[in-house]
Motif scaffolding. Structure first.
Motif, PDB file in Angstrom:
ATOM      1  N   VAL A 180      48.126   4.931 -37.800  1.00  0.00           N
ATOM      2  CA  VAL A 180      46.838   4.676 -37.137  1.00  0.00           C
ATOM      3  C   VAL A 180      46.489   3.194 -37.190  1.00  0.00           C
ATOM      4  CG1 VAL A 180      44.335   5.014 -37.344  1.00  0.00           C
ATOM      5  CG2 VAL A 180      45.864   6.989 -37.409  1.00  0.00           C
ATOM      6  N   SER A 181      46.571   2.609 -38.364  1.00  0.00           N
ATOM      7  CA  SER A 181      46.223   1.197 -38.528  1.00  0.00           C
ATOM      8  C   SER A 181      47.139   0.291 -37.710  1.00  0.00           C
ATOM      9  CB  SER A 181      46.291   0.798 -40.007  1.00  0.00           C
ATOM     10  OG  SER A 181      45.316   1.502 -40.750  1.00  0.00           O
ATOM     11  N   LYS A 182      48.424   0.563 -37.734  1.00  0.00           N
ATOM     12  CA  LYS A 182      49.395  -0.267 -37.017  1.00  0.00           C
ATOM     13  C   LYS A 182      49.156  -0.212 -35.502  1.00  0.00           C
ATOM     14  CE  LYS A 182      54.402  -1.019 -36.528  1.00  0.00           C
ATOM     15  NZ  LYS A 182      54.506  -0.831 -35.067  1.00  0.00           N
ATOM     16  N   LEU A 183      49.004   0.981 -34.962  1.00  0.00           N
ATOM     17  CA  LEU A 183      48.838   1.126 -33.513  1.00  0.00           C
ATOM     18  C   LEU A 183      47.488   0.606 -33.033  1.00  0.00           C
ATOM     19  CD1 LEU A 183      50.581   4.554 -32.813  1.00  0.00           C
ATOM     20  CD2 LEU A 183      51.473   2.241 -32.542  1.00  0.00           C
ATOM     21  N   MET A 184      46.458   0.736 -33.868  1.00  0.00           N
ATOM     22  CA  MET A 184      45.156   0.177 -33.491  1.00  0.00           C
ATOM     23  C   MET A 184      45.215  -1.350 -33.502  1.00  0.00           C
ATOM     24  SD  MET A 184      43.213   2.616 -32.572  1.00  0.00           S
ATOM     25  CE  MET A 184      41.721   1.624 -32.361  1.00  0.00           C
ATOM     26  N   GLY A 185      45.973  -1.904 -34.448  1.00  0.00           N
ATOM     27  CA  GLY A 185      46.159  -3.355 -34.471  1.00  0.00           C
ATOM     28  C   GLY A 185      46.893  -3.835 -33.235  1.00  0.00           C
ATOM     29  N   GLU A 186      47.907  -3.069 -32.827  1.00  0.00           N
ATOM     30  CA  GLU A 186      48.662  -3.418 -31.625  1.00  0.00           C
ATOM     31  C   GLU A 186      47.779  -3.298 -30.378  1.00  0.00           C
ATOM     32  OE1 GLU A 186      52.185  -1.029 -31.614  1.00  0.00           O
ATOM     33  OE2 GLU A 186      53.030  -2.044 -33.367  1.00  0.00           O
ATOM     34  N   TYR A 187      46.849  -2.356 -30.416  1.00  0.00           N
ATOM     35  CA  TYR A 187      45.903  -2.207 -29.305  1.00  0.00           C
ATOM     36  C   TYR A 187      45.043  -3.469 -29.175  1.00  0.00           C
ATOM     37  CZ  TYR A 187      41.657  -0.722 -26.865  1.00  0.00           C
ATOM     38  OH  TYR A 187      40.582  -0.656 -26.015  1.00  0.00           O
ATOM     39  N   ILE A 188      44.573  -3.992 -30.296  1.00  0.00           N
ATOM     40  CA  ILE A 188      43.781  -5.231 -30.269  1.00  0.00           C
ATOM     41  C   ILE A 188      44.611  -6.384 -29.707  1.00  0.00           C
ATOM     42  CG2 ILE A 188      42.528  -6.937 -31.656  1.00  0.00           C
ATOM     43  CD1 ILE A 188      41.906  -4.655 -33.656  1.00  0.00           C
ATOM     44  N   LYS A 189      45.871  -6.467 -30.139  1.00  0.00           N
ATOM     45  CA  LYS A 189      46.763  -7.529 -29.648  1.00  0.00           C
ATOM     46  C   LYS A 189      46.962  -7.438 -28.136  1.00  0.00           C
ATOM     47  CE  LYS A 189      49.549  -8.263 -33.834  1.00  0.00           C
ATOM     48  NZ  LYS A 189      49.658  -9.734 -33.865  1.00  0.00           N
ATOM     49  N   ALA A 190      47.005  -6.199 -27.632  1.00  0.00           N
ATOM     50  CA  ALA A 190      47.245  -5.991 -26.190  1.00  0.00           C
ATOM     51  C   ALA A 190      45.979  -6.168 -25.368  1.00  0.00           C
ATOM     52  CB  ALA A 190      47.814  -4.594 -25.963  1.00  0.00           C
ATOM     53  N   ASN A 191      44.820  -6.185 -26.025  1.00  0.00           N
ATOM     54  CA  ASN A 191      43.538  -6.299 -25.315  1.00  0.00           C
ATOM     55  C   ASN A 191      42.633  -7.335 -25.969  1.00  0.00           C
ATOM     56  OD1 ASN A 191      43.625  -3.734 -23.369  1.00  0.00           O
ATOM     57  ND2 ASN A 191      44.384  -3.107 -25.372  1.00  0.00           N
ATOM     58  N   PRO A 192      43.078  -8.561 -26.135  1.00  0.00           N
ATOM     59  CA  PRO A 192      42.299  -9.577 -26.858  1.00  0.00           C
ATOM     60  C   PRO A 192      40.949  -9.863 -26.232  1.00  0.00           C
ATOM     61  CG  PRO A 192      44.113 -10.603 -25.669  1.00  0.00           C
ATOM     62  CD  PRO A 192      44.352  -9.123 -25.637  1.00  0.00           C
ATOM     63  N   ALA A 193      40.857  -9.763 -24.910  1.00  0.00           N
ATOM     64  CA  ALA A 193      39.601 -10.073 -24.233  1.00  0.00           C
ATOM     65  C   ALA A 193      38.474  -9.131 -24.646  1.00  0.00           C
ATOM     66  CB  ALA A 193      39.799 -10.000 -22.717  1.00  0.00           C
ATOM     67  N   GLU A 194      38.812  -7.958 -25.132  1.00  0.00           N
ATOM     68  CA  GLU A 194      37.814  -6.983 -25.582  1.00  0.00           C
ATOM     69  C   GLU A 194      37.172  -7.409 -26.905  1.00  0.00           C
ATOM     70  OE1 GLU A 194      36.854  -3.548 -24.829  1.00  0.00           O
ATOM     71  OE2 GLU A 194      37.567  -3.812 -22.794  1.00  0.00           O
ATOM     72  N   PHE A 195      37.806  -8.353 -27.601  1.00  0.00           N
ATOM     73  CA  PHE A 195      37.395  -8.661 -28.970  1.00  0.00           C
ATOM     74  C   PHE A 195      36.977 -10.118 -29.195  1.00  0.00           C
ATOM     75  CE2 PHE A 195      40.186  -5.031 -28.921  1.00  0.00           C
ATOM     76  CZ  PHE A 195      39.496  -4.113 -29.702  1.00  0.00           C
ATOM     77  N   ILE A 196      37.284 -10.977 -28.258  1.00  0.00           N
ATOM     78  CA  ILE A 196      36.945 -12.393 -28.441  1.00  0.00           C
ATOM     79  C   ILE A 196      35.567 -12.692 -27.820  1.00  0.00           C
ATOM     80  CG2 ILE A 196      37.612 -14.766 -27.875  1.00  0.00           C
ATOM     81  CD1 ILE A 196      40.522 -13.824 -27.895  1.00  0.00           C
TER      82      ILE A 196
END
Length: 202
Positions: free
Chosen positions: A186-202
């Motif tokens: 769960v943690s790994k794939l959620m981290g990869e999700y953030i990496k794939a969608n940086p605009a959602e978090f910056i």
């Protein structure tokens, strides 16, 4: 005194038993105290580690996101979002201001942390909108995990009369979900999700 106990052997046996019992109780108390102290130290260390992660990922950049370890990224961003919401007087309003991606990360971190023993613990303790976004985020992890989360989501939904909360079925669902959480998937794939969608978090 010794002569007294010699003439009253039954009392001597009783006194010896009481002394042994007192020693056993004392030893158990010492062991229990050491265990509590060790557990408290572990909790403090975890809180300190979580704080460092939160601080590291409070201000995000594209470079930080791309270079970060996926697990640390997920947990750090999740902790930062939780603090952001918790610091506001109207937490619900602040949660509503998050992007969908942020809401998914926030909710999945709560699910992961509250499901260390069982996924059902999360659904027993929380309601909408947290459970809604945890369900949505579960699809990021994969079909098998999402199916299990959906089952418990429905089972604990008081408005859903088609699915009943049967203990044996909940226990089975908990077993299916556990490996995804305990092995770090769960943690790994959620981290990869953030990496794939940086605009959602910056």
């Amino acid at each position: 005194m010794i002569e007294y106990y010699k003439s009253h052997p039954a009392l001597a046996v009783l006194m010896a038993a009481l002394i042994i019992f007192a020693v056993i109780v004392f030893i158990k108390a010492v062991v229990s105290s050491e265990k509590r102290a060790k557990k408290n130290q572990e909790i403090i260390k975890k809180l300190e580690a979580d704080k460092k992660l939160r601080e590291k990922f409070t201000t995000l950049t594209a470079e930080l996101i791309s270079s970060a370890d996926s697990v640390e990224l997920f947990r750090g961003v999740g902790f930062a979002l939780q603090k952001r919401v918790a610091d506001k007087s109207d937490m619900n309003a602040e949660f509503d201001l998050l992007t969908d991606g942020q809401k998914c990360v926030y909710s999945m971190l709560v699910l992961a942390d509250e499901s260390e023993k069982a996924l059902s613990d999360f659904f027993r303790a929380n309601g909408r909108p947290l459970t809604d976004y945890a369900l949505k985020a579960s699809e990021i992890i994969g079909a098998e995990f999402a199916e299990t989360v959906k089952f418990e989501y429905d089972a604990y939904d008081s408005d859903n009369e088609e699915v009943s909360c049967i203990p044996a079925e909940i226990t089975e669902a908990d077993k299916k979900a556990a490996p995804f959480i305990s092995d770090g998937t769960v943690s790994k794939l959620m981290g990869e999700y953030i990496k794939a969608n940086p605009a959602e978090f910056i």
